[in-house]
Design a protein around this motif. Sequence first.
Motif, PDB file in Angstrom:
ATOM      1  N   LEU A  74       0.822  -1.204   0.000  1.00 35.73           N
ATOM      2  CA  LEU A  74       0.000   0.000   0.000  1.00 35.73           C
ATOM      3  C   LEU A  74       0.861   1.261   0.000  1.00 35.73           C
ATOM      4  O   LEU A  74       0.567   2.237  -0.714  1.00 35.73           O
ATOM      5  N   LEU A  75       1.966   1.221   0.780  1.00 38.05           N
ATOM      6  CA  LEU A  75       2.879   2.373   0.768  1.00 38.05           C
ATOM      7  C   LEU A  75       3.559   2.532  -0.580  1.00 38.05           C
ATOM      8  O   LEU A  75       3.764   3.653  -1.071  1.00 38.05           O
ATOM      9  N   ALA A  76       3.933   1.395  -1.208  1.00 39.04           N
ATOM     10  CA  ALA A  76       4.583   1.455  -2.518  1.00 39.04           C
ATOM     11  C   ALA A  76       3.628   2.052  -3.559  1.00 39.04           C
ATOM     12  O   ALA A  76       4.019   2.907  -4.376  1.00 39.04           O
ATOM     13  N   LEU A  77       2.376   1.586  -3.540  1.00 42.67           N
ATOM     14  CA  LEU A  77       1.392   2.140  -4.476  1.00 42.67           C
ATOM     15  C   LEU A  77       1.178   3.629  -4.221  1.00 42.67           C
ATOM     16  O   LEU A  77       1.075   4.427  -5.171  1.00 42.67           O
ATOM     17  N   THR A  78       1.102   4.000  -2.953  1.00 41.04           N
ATOM     18  CA  THR A  78       0.928   5.420  -2.628  1.00 41.04           C
ATOM     19  C   THR A  78       2.102   6.242  -3.142  1.00 41.04           C
ATOM     20  O   THR A  78       1.920   7.352  -3.669  1.00 41.04           O
ATOM     21  N   SER A  79       3.323   5.708  -3.011  1.00 39.14           N
ATOM     22  CA  SER A  79       4.512   6.420  -3.510  1.00 39.14           C
ATOM     23  C   SER A  79       4.456   6.590  -5.020  1.00 39.14           C
ATOM     24  O   SER A  79       4.786   7.664  -5.554  1.00 39.14           O
ATOM     25  N   VAL A  80       4.040   5.537  -5.719  1.00 40.56           N
ATOM     26  CA  VAL A  80       3.922   5.640  -7.177  1.00 40.56           C
ATOM     27  C   VAL A  80       2.879   6.693  -7.554  1.00 40.56           C
ATOM     28  O   VAL A  80       3.092   7.490  -8.483  1.00 40.56           O
ATOM     29  N   ARG A  81       1.789   6.710  -6.843  1.00 38.24           N
ATOM     30  CA  ARG A  81       0.745   7.684  -7.145  1.00 38.24           C
ATOM     31  C   ARG A  81       1.196   9.116  -6.834  1.00 38.24           C
ATOM     32  O   ARG A  81       0.784  10.065  -7.519  1.00 38.24           O
ATOM     33  N   VAL A  84       3.150  10.048  -9.852  1.00 38.02           N
ATOM     34  CA  VAL A  84       2.217  10.371 -10.941  1.00 38.02           C
ATOM     35  C   VAL A  84       1.619  11.764 -10.738  1.00 38.02           C
ATOM     36  O   VAL A  84       1.497  12.555 -11.689  1.00 38.02           O
ATOM     37  N   LEU A  85       1.239  12.069  -9.495  1.00 32.50           N
ATOM     38  CA  LEU A  85       0.677  13.389  -9.197  1.00 32.50           C
ATOM     39  C   LEU A  85       1.676  14.496  -9.494  1.00 32.50           C
ATOM     40  O   LEU A  85       1.328  15.521 -10.097  1.00 32.50           O
ATOM     41  N   ARG A  86       2.928  14.310  -9.100  1.00 32.95           N
ATOM     42  CA  ARG A  86       3.953  15.317  -9.375  1.00 32.95           C
ATOM     43  C   ARG A  86       4.173  15.475 -10.873  1.00 32.95           C
ATOM     44  O   ARG A  86       4.370  16.581 -11.370  1.00 32.95           O
ATOM     45  N   ARG A  87       4.159  14.355 -11.579  1.00 27.11           N
ATOM     46  CA  ARG A  87       4.324  14.426 -13.033  1.00 27.11           C
ATOM     47  C   ARG A  87       3.151  15.174 -13.672  1.00 27.11           C
ATOM     48  O   ARG A  87       3.341  15.980 -14.606  1.00 27.11           O
ATOM     49  N   TYR A  88       1.959  14.913 -13.183  1.00 27.26           N
ATOM     50  CA  TYR A  88       0.775  15.602 -13.705  1.00 27.26           C
ATOM     51  C   TYR A  88       0.876  17.108 -13.455  1.00 27.26           C
ATOM     52  O   TYR A  88       0.641  17.916 -14.361  1.00 27.26           O
TER      53      TYR A  88
END
Length: 449
Positions: A74-81, A84-88
């Motif tokens: 869950l932490l890994a997925l949150t980090s990826v998201r 993604v948010l920063r890239r957006y």
Amino acid sequence: MWGPVPAGAGMLSAAFVDQSASGERGHFYPEQVRQLYSFLPVGLIATAVNSAIVLAVLWPVLRHPSLVIWFGALLALTSVRILVLRRYNGTDEHRKKQRYWGRLLIGGNVLSGALWGLLPIFLFPAESMPHQVFQAFVIGGMVAGSVGIYSTLRLAFAAYALPAFVPVTVRFCTFSDGLHLAMAALCSIFMVLMFMSSFRNHAAHRAVLELNVENQSLIRRLSEKSTKAEQIAEELRNLTAYLHDVREEESKRIASEIHDQLGQSLTAAKMTVARLRKSPENLPAGLREGLESLSELLGTVLGDVRRISRHLRPLVLDEFGLEAAVEWLVTDFRETTGVICDLQSGISTGSLGSDISVTLFRILQEALTNVARHAEARHVRIILIEREGEVQLRVEDDGRGIPADYLRPHTFGVLNMKERALRLRGEVLISPAEPTGTIVSVRIPTNAR
């Protein structure tokens, strides 16, 4: 678990201004995605905090490596998201493909909801009812919080809520006792209520978007009309300036012709009559009296011609400048009306352009004409000074004041003065004097052309 999330958070981007309010999904989707990403940080923080709380609370009961693996996933997925948010946020607004970013967000919601849904399937504390209730409470809280975050797009909410909360409901149904079945029923009712709340939030978001589109469309139309009105006003000002210039040139030409031709002809006629009067003394008495009357009449007409010529375009303005022309105008006004006039003048000789000089002279001429027509004044004070990059003219009388009808914007006298000043980036203000009378104040930049 969750604080309230404002439904109207997120500003409409400039690109959204031109979109239609027709109600088609594609017209609102880009802005819906923008709002989802603006809300996403709150959801990611809540995921990290609540997963840590779940780990801490369930660890004494389960102590299973799978719990740590679940927490790490869950932490890994949150980090990826977060990446993604920063890239957006770092992508240029005009280059964003909102449908691509929307699919990424919905996919992240599915994975996040599925990880929460795995908790009651593989990590369910079957022997501890309080921990079961706690687990359902946390997952329910996550779903409830997602109503405020993801309801902007119904698919985004469903992609998170269904995989997160359906498993815990099903898990309670696997028990045959009445308490667990009641819990399953409550979870089902809760899910229905959450979807109903999500639909209401979505409708509210949609209404706000539609209203914003209508408002932006209205603002755009008003802006276009305002721009057109400004263009028309500018064209009218240019036309007025052109007409003023043409009128001044024509007045100058007519004044010159009256002075040079008609004035000379009248002077010659008067001299001829004077010679006839000096003819032999045996002229009939009636003829001599006629010649005397004619000479007087020619003198009067010649004086009127010179006065008209001076008022059309005083030669003193072209030859000696504004200050001398103002002194002549004030003297002529004093002699014509009998009104006491005080003149205070202090401008640099030759410092003002021809346009400024003509404009101030004509405004003063109009102001003094108004005093003679309307004010019934006994005293007029005129101040002409140059100060702080401006030339200022002030005409104050002690009369009964200018009638209210004259102060209306469409009145030619007021409009004429204001338009003359406006074309040179100046202004004319007309106000009452104390205790009685009227004040006309004019300000024009000395660098105006």
